[in-house]
Write an enzyme that holds these catalytic residues in place. Sequence first.
Site, PDB file in Angstrom:
ATOM      1  N   THR A  71      -2.932   5.315   7.069  1.00  0.00           N
ATOM      2  CA  THR A  71      -3.410   6.499   6.455  1.00  0.00           C
ATOM      3  C   THR A  71      -2.477   7.473   6.210  1.00  0.00           C
ATOM      4  O   THR A  71      -2.096   8.230   5.517  1.00  0.00           O
ATOM      5  CB  THR A  71      -4.825   6.863   6.918  1.00  0.00           C
ATOM      6  OG1 THR A  71      -5.596   5.850   6.932  1.00  0.00           O
ATOM      7  CG2 THR A  71      -5.562   8.264   5.999  1.00  0.00           C
TER       8      THR A  71
ATOM      9  N   GLU B 128       0.804   7.066   6.988  1.00  0.00           N
ATOM     10  CA  GLU B 128       2.144   6.406   6.228  1.00  0.00           C
ATOM     11  C   GLU B 128       1.898   6.835   4.733  1.00  0.00           C
ATOM     12  O   GLU B 128       2.892   7.410   4.017  1.00  0.00           O
ATOM     13  CB  GLU B 128       2.111   4.993   6.305  1.00  0.00           C
ATOM     14  CG  GLU B 128       2.566   4.441   7.717  1.00  0.00           C
ATOM     15  CD  GLU B 128       2.852   3.072   7.666  1.00  0.00           C
ATOM     16  OE1 GLU B 128       3.600   2.625   6.955  1.00  0.00           O
ATOM     17  OE2 GLU B 128       2.603   2.236   8.676  1.00  0.00           O
TER      18      GLU B 128
ATOM     19  N   SER C 265       7.083   6.691  11.295  1.00  0.00           N
ATOM     20  CA  SER C 265       8.430   7.538  11.229  1.00  0.00           C
ATOM     21  C   SER C 265       9.227   7.090   9.713  1.00  0.00           C
ATOM     22  O   SER C 265       9.010   5.999   9.169  1.00  0.00           O
ATOM     23  CB  SER C 265       9.490   7.032  12.186  1.00  0.00           C
ATOM     24  OG  SER C 265       9.049   7.414  13.652  1.00  0.00           O
TER      25      SER C 265
ATOM     26  N   ARG D 132      22.653 -14.842   4.695  1.00  0.00           N
ATOM     27  CA  ARG D 132      22.025 -13.302   4.718  1.00  0.00           C
ATOM     28  C   ARG D 132      22.982 -12.634   3.702  1.00  0.00           C
ATOM     29  O   ARG D 132      22.477 -11.870   2.792  1.00  0.00           O
ATOM     30  CB  ARG D 132      22.085 -12.825   5.893  1.00  0.00           C
ATOM     31  CG  ARG D 132      21.713 -11.275   6.036  1.00  0.00           C
ATOM     32  CD  ARG D 132      21.267 -10.643   7.260  1.00  0.00           C
ATOM     33  NE  ARG D 132      20.627 -11.328   8.390  1.00  0.00           N
ATOM     34  CZ  ARG D 132      19.347 -11.410   8.224  1.00  0.00           C
ATOM     35  NH1 ARG D 132      18.593 -11.007   7.494  1.00  0.00           N
ATOM     36  NH2 ARG D 132      18.752 -12.321   9.144  1.00  0.00           N
TER      37      ARG D 132
ATOM     38  N   ASN E 224      13.587   4.043   4.968  1.00  0.00           N
ATOM     39  CA  ASN E 224      12.652   3.094   5.499  1.00  0.00           C
ATOM     40  C   ASN E 224      11.507   3.940   5.965  1.00  0.00           C
ATOM     41  O   ASN E 224      11.592   4.876   6.624  1.00  0.00           O
ATOM     42  CB  ASN E 224      13.277   2.175   6.499  1.00  0.00           C
ATOM     43  CG  ASN E 224      12.414   1.242   7.125  1.00  0.00           C
ATOM     44  OD1 ASN E 224      11.752   0.585   6.127  1.00  0.00           O
ATOM     45  ND2 ASN E 224      12.140   0.750   8.292  1.00  0.00           N
TER      46      ASN E 224
ATOM     47  N   HIS F 203       8.495   3.071   9.232  1.00  0.00           N
ATOM     48  CA  HIS F 203       8.326   2.290  10.061  1.00  0.00           C
ATOM     49  C   HIS F 203       7.138   2.625  10.920  1.00  0.00           C
ATOM     50  O   HIS F 203       6.888   3.907  11.366  1.00  0.00           O
ATOM     51  CB  HIS F 203       9.468   2.016  11.044  1.00  0.00           C
ATOM     52  CG  HIS F 203       9.370   1.262  12.079  1.00  0.00           C
ATOM     53  ND1 HIS F 203       9.195  -0.223  12.008  1.00  0.00           N
ATOM     54  CD2 HIS F 203       8.958   1.348  13.588  1.00  0.00           C
ATOM     55  CE1 HIS F 203       9.064  -0.902  13.085  1.00  0.00           C
ATOM     56  NE2 HIS F 203       8.946  -0.006  14.115  1.00  0.00           N
TER      57      HIS F 203
ATOM     58  N   ASP G 199      15.345  -0.883  12.136  1.00  0.00           N
ATOM     59  CA  ASP G 199      14.318   0.301  12.325  1.00  0.00           C
ATOM     60  C   ASP G 199      15.133   1.237  13.071  1.00  0.00           C
ATOM     61  O   ASP G 199      14.663   1.888  14.078  1.00  0.00           O
ATOM     62  CB  ASP G 199      13.168  -0.119  12.903  1.00  0.00           C
ATOM     63  CG  ASP G 199      12.414  -1.425  12.099  1.00  0.00           C
ATOM     64  OD1 ASP G 199      12.393  -1.005  11.076  1.00  0.00           O
ATOM     65  OD2 ASP G 199      11.769  -2.206  12.759  1.00  0.00           O
TER      66      ASP G 199
ATOM     67  N   MET H 191      10.760  -6.590   5.038  1.00  0.00           N
ATOM     68  CA  MET H 191      10.726  -7.256   6.196  1.00  0.00           C
ATOM     69  C   MET H 191      11.703  -8.226   6.365  1.00  0.00           C
ATOM     70  O   MET H 191      11.748  -9.296   6.906  1.00  0.00           O
ATOM     71  CB  MET H 191       9.316  -8.078   6.504  1.00  0.00           C
ATOM     72  CG  MET H 191       8.158  -6.962   6.507  1.00  0.00           C
ATOM     73  SD  MET H 191       8.228  -5.334   7.180  1.00  0.00           S
ATOM     74  CE  MET H 191       7.628  -6.033   8.944  1.00  0.00           C
TER      75      MET H 191
ATOM     76  N   SER I  78       0.748  -1.339   0.032  1.00  0.00           N
ATOM     77  CA  SER I  78      -0.033  -0.017   0.150  1.00  0.00           C
ATOM     78  C   SER I  78       0.969   1.296  -0.113  1.00  0.00           C
ATOM     79  O   SER I  78       0.504   2.214  -0.614  1.00  0.00           O
ATOM     80  CB  SER I  78      -1.143  -0.107   1.155  1.00  0.00           C
ATOM     81  OG  SER I  78      -0.468   0.197   2.359  1.00  0.00           O
TER      82      SER I  78
ATOM     83  N   LEU J 242      18.864  -6.299   7.246  1.00  0.00           N
ATOM     84  CA  LEU J 242      20.010  -6.327   6.149  1.00  0.00           C
ATOM     85  C   LEU J 242      21.416  -6.012   6.642  1.00  0.00           C
ATOM     86  O   LEU J 242      21.656  -5.466   7.863  1.00  0.00           O
ATOM     87  CB  LEU J 242      19.804  -4.839   5.225  1.00  0.00           C
ATOM     88  CG  LEU J 242      18.241  -4.744   4.590  1.00  0.00           C
ATOM     89  CD1 LEU J 242      18.018  -3.496   4.070  1.00  0.00           C
ATOM     90  CD2 LEU J 242      18.641  -5.641   3.437  1.00  0.00           C
TER      91      LEU J 242
HETATM   92  C1  GAR Z   1       3.778  -0.533   6.692  1.00  0.00           C
HETATM   93  O1  GAR Z   1       3.115  -0.394   7.986  1.00  0.00           O
HETATM   94  C2  GAR Z   1       5.384  -0.248   7.179  1.00  0.00           C
HETATM   95  O2  GAR Z   1       5.438   0.720   7.896  1.00  0.00           O
HETATM   96  C3  GAR Z   1       5.759  -1.422   7.699  1.00  0.00           C
HETATM   97  O3  GAR Z   1       5.187  -2.587   7.023  1.00  0.00           O
HETATM   98  C4  GAR Z   1       3.825  -2.178   6.529  1.00  0.00           C
HETATM   99  C5  GAR Z   1       4.007  -2.403   5.037  1.00  0.00           C
HETATM  100  O4  GAR Z   1       2.653  -1.971   4.498  1.00  0.00           O
HETATM  101  N1  GAR Z   1       7.273  -1.546   7.758  1.00  0.00           N
HETATM  102  C6  GAR Z   1       7.949  -1.986   8.831  1.00  0.00           C
HETATM  103  O5  GAR Z   1       7.403  -2.570   9.876  1.00  0.00           O
HETATM  104  C7  GAR Z   1       9.335  -2.322   8.789  1.00  0.00           C
HETATM  105  N2  GAR Z   1       9.997  -2.580  10.094  1.00  0.00           N
HETATM  106  P1  GAR Z   1       2.547  -1.852   3.069  1.00  0.00           P
HETATM  107  O6  GAR Z   1       3.037  -3.276   2.383  1.00  0.00           O
HETATM  108  O7  GAR Z   1       0.999  -1.852   2.620  1.00  0.00           O
HETATM  109  O8  GAR Z   1       3.127  -0.788   2.598  1.00  0.00           O
END
Ligand code: GAR
Length: 226
Positions: free
Chosen positions: A179, A181, A143, A72, A114, A116, A152, A97, A20, A100
Amino acid sequence: MTQAATSLLPIVILISGRGSNLQSIIDCAASGALTVKVRAVISNRPDATGLEIARAAGIATEIIDHDLYADRQSFDHALQARIDQYQPGLVVLAGFMRLLSEDFVTHYHGRMLNIHPSLLPEFPGLHTHRRAIEAGHREHGASVHFVTADMDSGPVLLQARVPVKPDDDPASLAAHVLTQEHRLYPLAIQWFAEQRIFLDANGRIVFDGQPLTHPRDLAREQPLPC
Ligand code: GAR
């Protein structure tokens, strides 16, 4: 190629799932408010629904399945090689997710962001919404930060704050944060594209020519018109 096209910042977006945030970046770029060209979307999971979003937008997609790599380091090597084929000016982690390695992060120092879902440094890691409710926080959020080797973490440039209501559960709180984000990430990327924001030699954020001592707050910023 037109003059406008040459001034677009080339980016590569890494995802693991829903996509999203990817969609919001694509939409803002399509509107012209976000001056980037998404050269590729790369997923570490073959079943990430975000891949469909990218394909529907005509963006190149790549899958680097982490299960196919012994460790990794070999995964990160393959990922880095694939990213660099697209010569991005910025790498955008949008729900990516995977931890790295330090070499990988160092390679993209100052040019990897990134998002978060917490007000970092609160709640790195998973289940941020549940943890914010359980901790009794009245405020939560999201953030955008430059990526460093610790999960993170890294200097935060922009945050969005969301009230935690008494009747919120993790799902409702996650929806409210998401929303925000979708407004937060395009603005942060646009600041980078306009070179308003960068890391200095000491790894500190410079914003509009001044050291950034606190993250900017989305509520006080002019949102992108998208
Ligand atoms: C989002 O909420 C993002 O902030 C989080 O994963 C979700 C991805 O949603 N990221 C983390 O937790 C990173 N540690 P999306 O695939 O719908 O964008």
